[in-house]
Write a protein that holds these residues in place. Sequence first.
Motif, PDB file in Angstrom:
ATOM      1  N   LEU A 141     -10.066  49.113 -11.892  1.00  0.00           N
ATOM      2  CA  LEU A 141      -9.836  48.110 -12.926  1.00  0.00           C
ATOM      3  C   LEU A 141      -9.979  46.721 -12.317  1.00  0.00           C
ATOM      4  CD1 LEU A 141      -6.932  49.870 -14.782  1.00  0.00           C
ATOM      5  CD2 LEU A 141      -9.283  49.561 -15.543  1.00  0.00           C
ATOM      6  N   SER A 142      -9.901  45.730 -13.170  1.00  0.00           N
ATOM      7  CA  SER A 142     -10.062  44.349 -12.736  1.00  0.00           C
ATOM      8  C   SER A 142      -9.108  44.003 -11.583  1.00  0.00           C
ATOM      9  CB  SER A 142      -9.788  43.435 -13.929  1.00  0.00           C
ATOM     10  OG  SER A 142     -10.142  42.128 -13.608  1.00  0.00           O
ATOM     11  N   GLY A 143      -9.652  43.392 -10.556  1.00  0.00           N
ATOM     12  CA  GLY A 143      -8.829  42.910  -9.456  1.00  0.00           C
ATOM     13  C   GLY A 143      -8.482  43.947  -8.408  1.00  0.00           C
TER      14      GLY A 143
ATOM     15  N   GLY B  69     -10.803  45.462  -6.388  1.00  0.00           N
ATOM     16  CA  GLY B  69     -11.653  45.320  -5.205  1.00  0.00           C
ATOM     17  C   GLY B  69     -13.085  45.810  -5.333  1.00  0.00           C
ATOM     18  N   LYS B  70     -13.558  46.082  -6.530  1.00  0.00           N
ATOM     19  CA  LYS B  70     -14.950  46.533  -6.677  1.00  0.00           C
ATOM     20  C   LYS B  70     -15.924  45.526  -6.077  1.00  0.00           C
ATOM     21  CE  LYS B  70     -14.736  46.762 -11.176  1.00  0.00           C
ATOM     22  NZ  LYS B  70     -13.324  46.347 -11.260  1.00  0.00           N
ATOM     23  N   THR B  71     -15.766  44.263  -6.470  1.00  0.00           N
ATOM     24  CA  THR B  71     -16.701  43.229  -6.012  1.00  0.00           C
ATOM     25  C   THR B  71     -16.503  42.958  -4.517  1.00  0.00           C
ATOM     26  OG1 THR B  71     -16.726  42.252  -8.208  1.00  0.00           O
ATOM     27  CG2 THR B  71     -17.461  40.851  -6.398  1.00  0.00           C
ATOM     28  N   THR B  72     -15.249  42.800  -4.109  1.00  0.00           N
ATOM     29  CA  THR B  72     -14.948  42.479  -2.713  1.00  0.00           C
ATOM     30  C   THR B  72     -15.431  43.568  -1.759  1.00  0.00           C
ATOM     31  OG1 THR B  72     -13.016  41.213  -3.376  1.00  0.00           O
ATOM     32  CG2 THR B  72     -13.033  42.018  -1.119  1.00  0.00           C
ATOM     33  N   LEU B  73     -15.190  44.830  -2.111  1.00  0.00           N
ATOM     34  CA  LEU B  73     -15.492  45.914  -1.170  1.00  0.00           C
ATOM     35  C   LEU B  73     -16.941  46.389  -1.249  1.00  0.00           C
ATOM     36  CD1 LEU B  73     -12.131  47.848  -1.576  1.00  0.00           C
ATOM     37  CD2 LEU B  73     -12.790  46.345   0.324  1.00  0.00           C
TER      38      LEU B  73
ATOM     39  N   LYS C 262     -14.099  37.390  -8.485  1.00  0.00           N
ATOM     40  CA  LYS C 262     -12.851  36.638  -8.595  1.00  0.00           C
ATOM     41  C   LYS C 262     -12.822  35.688  -7.418  1.00  0.00           C
ATOM     42  CE  LYS C 262      -9.374  39.610 -10.698  1.00  0.00           C
ATOM     43  NZ  LYS C 262      -8.715  38.585 -11.518  1.00  0.00           N
TER      44      LYS C 262
ATOM     45  N   ILE D 259      -9.955  33.521  -6.714  1.00  0.00           N
ATOM     46  CA  ILE D 259      -8.656  32.991  -6.357  1.00  0.00           C
ATOM     47  C   ILE D 259      -8.374  33.359  -4.896  1.00  0.00           C
ATOM     48  CG2 ILE D 259      -7.100  34.926  -7.084  1.00  0.00           C
ATOM     49  CD1 ILE D 259      -6.624  31.198  -7.937  1.00  0.00           C
TER      50      ILE D 259
ATOM     51  N   ARG E  38       0.809  42.986   0.231  1.00  0.00           N
ATOM     52  CA  ARG E  38      -0.468  43.594  -0.100  1.00  0.00           C
ATOM     53  C   ARG E  38      -1.123  44.054   1.194  1.00  0.00           C
ATOM     54  NH1 ARG E  38      -5.134  41.817  -4.442  1.00  0.00           N
ATOM     55  NH2 ARG E  38      -6.173  43.829  -4.351  1.00  0.00           N
ATOM     56  N   LEU E  39      -1.743  45.221   1.144  1.00  0.00           N
ATOM     57  CA  LEU E  39      -2.444  45.744   2.315  1.00  0.00           C
ATOM     58  C   LEU E  39      -3.473  44.732   2.774  1.00  0.00           C
ATOM     59  CD1 LEU E  39      -2.643  49.307   0.985  1.00  0.00           C
ATOM     60  CD2 LEU E  39      -2.390  48.901   3.442  1.00  0.00           C
ATOM     61  N   LYS E  40      -3.575  44.579   4.094  1.00  0.00           N
ATOM     62  CA  LYS E  40      -4.534  43.614   4.625  1.00  0.00           C
ATOM     63  C   LYS E  40      -5.950  44.056   4.269  1.00  0.00           C
ATOM     64  CE  LYS E  40      -2.264  41.435   8.529  1.00  0.00           C
ATOM     65  NZ  LYS E  40      -0.935  42.102   8.604  1.00  0.00           N
ATOM     66  N   LEU E  41      -6.738  43.096   3.766  1.00  0.00           N
ATOM     67  CA  LEU E  41      -8.128  43.406   3.414  1.00  0.00           C
ATOM     68  C   LEU E  41      -8.870  43.998   4.616  1.00  0.00           C
ATOM     69  CD1 LEU E  41     -10.519  43.339   1.479  1.00  0.00           C
ATOM     70  CD2 LEU E  41     -10.782  40.900   1.953  1.00  0.00           C
TER      71      LEU E  41
ATOM     72  N   THR F 272      -8.178  47.668   4.763  1.00  0.00           N
ATOM     73  CA  THR F 272      -8.901  48.381   3.704  1.00  0.00           C
ATOM     74  C   THR F 272     -10.381  48.504   4.069  1.00  0.00           C
ATOM     75  OG1 THR F 272      -7.320  47.598   2.053  1.00  0.00           O
ATOM     76  CG2 THR F 272      -9.426  48.396   1.227  1.00  0.00           C
TER      77      THR F 272
HETATM   78  N1  LIG Z   1      -6.697  45.144   0.629  1.00  0.00           N
HETATM   79  C1  LIG Z   1      -7.476  44.573  -0.288  1.00  0.00           C
HETATM   80  N2  LIG Z   1      -8.544  45.236  -0.794  1.00  0.00           N
HETATM   81  C2  LIG Z   1      -9.326  44.669  -1.733  1.00  0.00           C
HETATM   82  N3  LIG Z   1      -9.141  43.430  -2.234  1.00  0.00           N
HETATM   83  C3  LIG Z   1      -8.103  42.710  -1.763  1.00  0.00           C
HETATM   84  C4  LIG Z   1      -7.229  43.243  -0.780  1.00  0.00           C
HETATM   85  N4  LIG Z   1      -6.297  42.308  -0.518  1.00  0.00           N
HETATM   86  C5  LIG Z   1      -6.560  41.258  -1.284  1.00  0.00           C
HETATM   87  N5  LIG Z   1      -7.661  41.464  -2.044  1.00  0.00           N
HETATM   88  C6  LIG Z   1      -8.206  40.508  -3.051  1.00  0.00           C
HETATM   89  O1  LIG Z   1      -8.144  41.151  -4.323  1.00  0.00           O
HETATM   90  C7  LIG Z   1      -9.216  40.713  -5.143  1.00  0.00           C
HETATM   91  C8  LIG Z   1     -10.061  41.883  -5.617  1.00  0.00           C
HETATM   92  O2  LIG Z   1     -10.866  41.404  -6.658  1.00  0.00           O
HETATM   93  P1  LIG Z   1     -12.327  41.900  -7.007  1.00  0.00           P
HETATM   94  O3  LIG Z   1     -13.009  42.469  -5.822  1.00  0.00           O
HETATM   95  O4  LIG Z   1     -13.023  40.794  -7.713  1.00  0.00           O
HETATM   96  O5  LIG Z   1     -11.956  43.038  -8.042  1.00  0.00           O
HETATM   97  P2  LIG Z   1     -12.824  43.717  -9.149  1.00  0.00           P
HETATM   98  O6  LIG Z   1     -14.253  43.437  -8.848  1.00  0.00           O
HETATM   99  O7  LIG Z   1     -12.484  45.158  -9.048  1.00  0.00           O
HETATM  100  O8  LIG Z   1     -12.359  43.102 -10.432  1.00  0.00           O
HETATM  101  C9  LIG Z   1     -10.025  39.756  -4.324  1.00  0.00           C
HETATM  102  O9  LIG Z   1      -9.610  38.477  -4.648  1.00  0.00           O
HETATM  103  C10 LIG Z   1      -9.657  40.125  -2.884  1.00  0.00           C
HETATM  104  O10 LIG Z   1      -9.772  39.064  -2.002  1.00  0.00           O
END
Ligand SMILES: Nc1ncnc2c1ncn2[C@@H]1O[C@H](COP(=O)(O)OP(=O)(O)O)[C@@H](O)[C@H]1O
Length: 650
Positions: A349-351, A353-357, A388, A390, A553-556, A559
Motif C-alpha cells: 500500500l501507499s508508503g 516502499g514500492k518506489t523506494t525499494l 514520496k 517527505i 522504523r526499521l533502518k532503510l 531493509t
Molecule cells: N525500512 C524502510 N523501507 C522502505 N521505506 C522506508 C523505510 N524506512 C523509511 N522509509 C521511507 O518510507 C517511504 C516509502 O515510500 P514509497 O517508496 O514512496 O512507498 P510506495 O511507493 O509504496 O507508496 C519513503 O519515504 C522511504 O524513505
Amino acid sequence: MADGDFTVSKPSNGLAKIRTEGSGHGICHDDSALPVKAQTIDELHSLQKKRWSSPTTPMDQQTQQQAFIAASEEERHKQRLQSISASLASLTRETGPKLVRGDPARNAEGANRVHHVTPTVSVTDSALKFTHILYNLSPAELYEQAIKYEKGSFITSAGALATLSGAKTGRSPRDKRVVIDETTSEELWGSPNIEMDEHTFMVNRERAVDYLNSLEKVFVNDQFLNWDPEYQIKVRIVSARAYHSLFMHNMCIRPTPEEIENFGVPDFTIYNAGQFPCNRYTHYMTSSTSIDLNLARREMVILGTQYAGEMKKGLFSVMHYLMPKKQILSLHSGCNMGKDGDVALFFGLSGTGKTTLSTDQNRLLIGDDEHCWSENGISNIEGGCYAKCIELSKEKEPDIWNAIKFGTVLENVVFDEHTREVDYEDKSVTENTRASYPIEYIPNAKIPCIGPHPRNVILLACDAFGVLPPVSRLTLAQTMYHFISGYTALVAGTEDGIKEPQATFSACFGAAFIMLHPTKYAAMLAEKMEKHNAAGWLVNTGWSGGRYGVGNRLKLGYTRKIIDAIHSGSLLNAEYKKTEVFGLQIPTQVEGVPSEILDPVNTWADKEAYKETLLKLAGLFRQNFEVFADYKIGQEGKLADEIFAAGPNF
Ligand SMILES: Nc1ncnc2c1ncn2[C@@H]1O[C@H](COP(=O)(O)OP(=O)(O)O)[C@@H](O)[C@H]1O
Ligand SMILES: C=C(OP(=O)(O)O)C(=O)O
Ligand SMILES: [Ca+2]
Ligand SMILES: [Mn+2]
C-alpha cells in the motif's frame, strides 16, 4: 590578456582607454557588419523557435525511424482538432466547441490556425467562442504556462517545477464512483466501487465539459499506457492546468512524433475539471469532489480535486478492469530486474516502499507502481514514477534525489523563498509531498519497461505495531493469504496524541483500484507464481523494538540488505525458524543485518506487551479475512482452504 582582441592601457587622465587590435583604423567593429537575418524585432523573435515537434519517450529505434504516411501537415492538424472537438462535444448541444491550436496569449500566431471544426447549430454565446487547445506541449512549454498563469508555480534550485495541488493533497477514495450498468453490475466487486448510474455520470460529464469549454484554453495529452505493445492502450487527458498536463506527460508513456500523427481515436478519455466542483444537488454526490468512471463509455470525469495522482490511479482502475478480461494480471507493485534477468515484484500500500525499494542502484528499474503480468512476462503500465519525498535524502535515496530536476513536477513541497532550495523535512503543506518524473530520469531504467516472468514476489507491509518480522519466507498459500489481506499499519503522521497505529487492510494491496473480486486477481497470481516458480516474501518496512511511539522504523539500510539477499537467492538457502501465531518462516541470519532483529520478540523490552500486540494484530487479520472465507480459489476451491489455514493460528 592572454588571447585578447583588445588591450587596456592606462592613460594619464585615469580613464582606461580601449584599443581594438587588428581593426586597422583604431575604431571598434561595426556590429551591423554581422547581418542579423531580421528586419524587425518581431521577425527576430520569430527566428528563435524552430518548427513544432512533439516530445517522446525513447522507444526502440525501429519504431522511431519508421516513416509515417504523410498527409499534409494542415490536414493532420485539422483532423486532430476534429478528434479533440469530438471529445469535448457537449452532449446536449451535439457539436464540439470551436478549437484553435496554440496559446491565446499569442493571438496572431493562433489566429491563422483557426479551424472551423463543425458547423454550429446552437446559438448560445458558448457556441461563438473559441477554445484554445494546448496539445501535447513539451515540459519547457508547460513550465512557461504554469509559471505565467498558475499561482503557486515556481522553479526550484534543482530545476523542478514546484506546484500546489490545492485543497486536496491526496486521493479521495470515498468520492470515487463507477457506473453500474447491466454488464458491470455482474462483474464488479461491490465494496470499494461506490456505484453511480449512467445518467448521473452524464450530468457530471456535462458539467466538466462545459467548464473546460468555458475556459480560454485547455491542455490535451494523447499518450499510451502499458509498455507491452500487444496490450497497449491509447489515452487522452483533457485538463485545465499545465501542472496536470506535465504530470501526465511524465506518468504516461510519451509517444513519438510519428505515433502522435497516427494517434487516431483514444481508447480512454479523462476530463479533468480540477478545481471546478460537482453540483451537490446531483444524485449520489456526498461532497464537492467526484471522480467518476464509466467503463462502457471509456471515460473518466474529475470534479472538485486537483490532486494529480487521481488521474494516474484512475487509469490504473481502468487497467484493473480491461486487463483481466485478456487473462492479464494487473498489479499494484513496483518492479525491478537484476543483471541476470531476475525480476522482483514489490507489492504494498501507499508508503510501504514500492518506489523506494524498486529504485535500486544495483538493479534495472522496470517501474515503481503499476504493472501487468501476461504470458509475455512483466510490463510497466506507466512511463514515469511518483515518489514520496517527505524526508527525502540524497544519501539514502540518491537516484530519486537526482531525478528531481528540470521536467520533474514537485507537488506541495516547501522551499526557501530566495534560493528556491527545497526543504524535504517541511510538512507545512502536507506530509504527502511528491515528485513525478519520467522513468528515464532514473539512470538504470530498463527501457522498454518490460521484463521476463518474476522470480520473487515481495509483499511489503509497514507494520506500525512492530510485531511482523523484518522478513519472512511465504508458502504459496501464505502469499495468497497476505495478498488478499493487503495489510499495512501506518501512523496518523504529524498529529499529537496518536499512540495507536491504524491497521489498514486493502485487498490485493489496492482495494481502491481493483474492479473485480479480489479472489479473481489472487487466483491469477497463484497460477502464475506456481507456473513460473516464483518465491513469496513478506517484508516489514515498519516498526521494530516496539510499536509506534516506543520502537523505531526499521533502518532503510537494513531493509535494503534484506532485499539484496532475496534478489541474490541467498535467502532461499538460509536457515529458518517458525514464528508463533502468524506461523511465518524467518531466517536466522541475513548478511548485513543484526541477527537479533530478525525475530521481533528479541527487540521488545516488554515481552508481555509484545505478545499482547501480536495477538491484537492477529485478531484484526482474522476479522478482516472473514468476508473471504466463502470464496473458491483454484480448482474445486482446494486452494481456498489452504489459504484460509495460512492465516494466524491462536
Ligand atoms: N525500512 C524502510 N523501507 C522502505 N521505506 C522506508 C523505510 N524506512 C523509511 N522509509 C521511507 O518510507 C517511504 C516509502 O515510500 P514509497 O517508496 O514512496 O512507498 P510506495 O511507493 O509504496 O507508496 C519513503 O519515504 C522511504 O524513505
Ligand atoms: C499515487 C499513489 O501511489 P503510492 O502511494 O502507492 O506510491 C497513491 O496511492 O495515491
Ligand atoms: Ca510510489
Ligand atoms: Mn502506489
